[in-house]
Design an enzyme around this catalytic site. Structure first.
Site, PDB file in Angstrom:
ATOM      1  N   THR A   2     -22.992 -84.769  -0.405  1.00 23.81           N
ATOM      2  CA  THR A   2     -22.436 -83.871   0.597  1.00 23.81           C
ATOM      3  C   THR A   2     -23.438 -83.726   1.729  1.00 23.81           C
ATOM      4  O   THR A   2     -24.638 -83.599   1.502  1.00 23.81           O
ATOM      5  CB  THR A   2     -22.107 -82.497  -0.006  1.00 23.81           C
ATOM      6  OG1 THR A   2     -21.072 -82.656  -0.996  1.00 23.81           O
ATOM      7  CG2 THR A   2     -21.606 -81.536   1.060  1.00 23.81           C
ATOM      8  N   PHE A  32     -24.679 -81.625   5.108  1.00 23.18           N
ATOM      9  CA  PHE A  32     -24.688 -80.248   5.592  1.00 23.18           C
ATOM     10  C   PHE A  32     -25.244 -80.207   7.011  1.00 23.18           C
ATOM     11  O   PHE A  32     -26.164 -80.957   7.345  1.00 23.18           O
ATOM     12  CB  PHE A  32     -25.558 -79.353   4.695  1.00 23.18           C
ATOM     13  CG  PHE A  32     -25.089 -79.249   3.271  1.00 23.18           C
ATOM     14  CD1 PHE A  32     -24.306 -78.185   2.850  1.00 23.18           C
ATOM     15  CD2 PHE A  32     -25.428 -80.227   2.345  1.00 23.18           C
ATOM     16  CE1 PHE A  32     -23.870 -78.092   1.534  1.00 23.18           C
ATOM     17  CE2 PHE A  32     -24.996 -80.146   1.032  1.00 23.18           C
ATOM     18  CZ  PHE A  32     -24.215 -79.079   0.622  1.00 23.18           C
TER      19      PHE A  32
END
Length: 379
Positions: free
Chosen positions: A272, A274
């Site tokens: 992921t 960010f």
């Protein structure tokens, strides 16, 4: 004074306990010397902070910290592994930064989320964390000044973009000043050690989507219940033995849960990305680092070939594009906003020329941020 830092030790014929005692004494002496050197570094960092106050320079300069870490990696003779250098020095620099001012950082809470882990990976642990219950609250905290920075997920390698983050970026005056990526491993957590009796699996919608194949095969009859964060799911699982959560091992230890099954995400290489956000008026953009990215929001007229025309200036000026996503413009006219990441820095001549040409082609453009690329190589 401790022994030279490049000293070696060869085992001898003495009993093992004597050799261990000798080695521990030598390690203790080096630890004292390291502590002295760290405090000397901290005093210099304090002096840098006083100089920065003269021209209002920001306390936190991620480009400078990245430069320091990369330089140390190149000079590292071992045996410490190169990938260990970053976490060690990031904590050192975080502790030194806190002597000037402790950064307040908003993240998706409660404690135990992957966003919290990404925050500490980026800033180090010498900060003031501010747990928020939603992405909207993170944006509000950073925009209002109750937090200096906000950390939000922007995309996952399995499930794609986080739509709410894109929508908020378009509406907000915050700027993207950095990024970080995190290897995400979802674990099945529960109050009891086995799977029997699980009626509900709860997690953030993205986590549920990233594990849907495993859940369909192994817990086909369990309800999948979306909540605001994985840590919130772990909290619910701690209160009800019929619940299981998808969350990190950190969340398991925080809420007293068993790790029933590790790594239940459908893709092994699940990462992921960010964004690090801050108010634009308080941010002094970094100069070119050689590994830079610009995030844009662009809208084009609703006519044939408009998207092609939008991309032509990038090709003409030799600018690479990392990502393009579309979101409805909410005008009711079937118009779309395109979110584009391009490689380069606004001060680089070919990038500046491409941006100028792009502005002439589109009906709307917003620079969401210019920032150094994550060292983990999320692109």
């Amino acid at each position: 004074m401790a022994e030279p830092l490049d000293a070696h030790y060869e085992p001898d014929g003495r009993p093992v306990d004597e050799q261990l005692a000798d080695l521990r004494v030598r390690i203790d002496a080096l630890d004292v010397e390291l502590l002295s050197l760290l405090n000397a570094r901290a005093r210099l960092a304090q002096a840098v902070g006083e100089v920065k106050k003269i021209d209002g320079s920001p306390v936190f300069r991620p480009d400078r910290e990245l430069q320091v870490i990369e330089g140390l990696k190149q000079r590292n003779p071992g045996p410490i592994l190169p990938e260990s250098i970053g976490p060690i020095w990031r904590e050192v620099m975080s502790a030194c930064r806190a002597l000037e001012a402790k950064q307040r950082v908003a993240f998706l809470g409660p404690a135990g989320t992957f966003t919290e882990q990404a925050m500490y990976n980026y800033f180090g642990s010498s900060i003031e964390p501010i747990a928020c219950s939603s992405f909207d609250e993170i944006f509000r905290a950073a925009a209002s000044g109750s937090a200096d920075y906000g950390v939000v997920p922007i995309e996952n390698s399995t499930e794609g973009v986080v739509a709410r983050t894109l929508d908020l970026l378009l509406q907000s005056s915050l700027t993207i000043m950095g990024e970080t990526s995190l290897a995400v491993q979802h674990n099945l957590l529960r109050k009891d050690p086995g799977r029997d009796g699980i009626q509900v699996v709860t997690a953030h919608p993205q986590a549920l989507a990233q594990c849907q194949g495993w859940l369909s095969q192994n817990l086909p009859h369990a309800e999948r219940r979306a909540v605001a964060s994985n840590a919130e799911g772990a909290r619910l699982a701690a209160a009800d033995p019929s619940f299981a959560a998808l969350a990190s091992e950190r969340a398991a230890s925080m809420f007293g849960l068993h790790v029933v099954q590790r790594a239940v995400q459908d893709e092994a290489n699940n990462r992921t990305r960010f964004f690090i956000l801050t108010p634009a008026e308080k941010h002094k953009p970094a100069g070119p680092t050689g590994r830079d990215c610009i995030s844009l929001a662009v809208s084009v007229p609703n006519k044939p070939g408009a998207v092609h025309d939008m991309l032509v200036p990038l090709k003409q000026h030799g600018v690479s594009m990392n990502r393009i996503e579309s979101r409805p413009a909410r005008s009711g006219q079937w118009e779309y906003v395109f979110f584009v990441d391009i490689v380069g820095h606004p001060d680089t001549p070919n990038v500046a020329a491409a941006l100028e040409a792009l502005r002439a082609q589109v009906s709307f453009i917003k620079v969401l941020g210019s920032y150094p690329l994550d060292a983990h190589g999320s692109h």
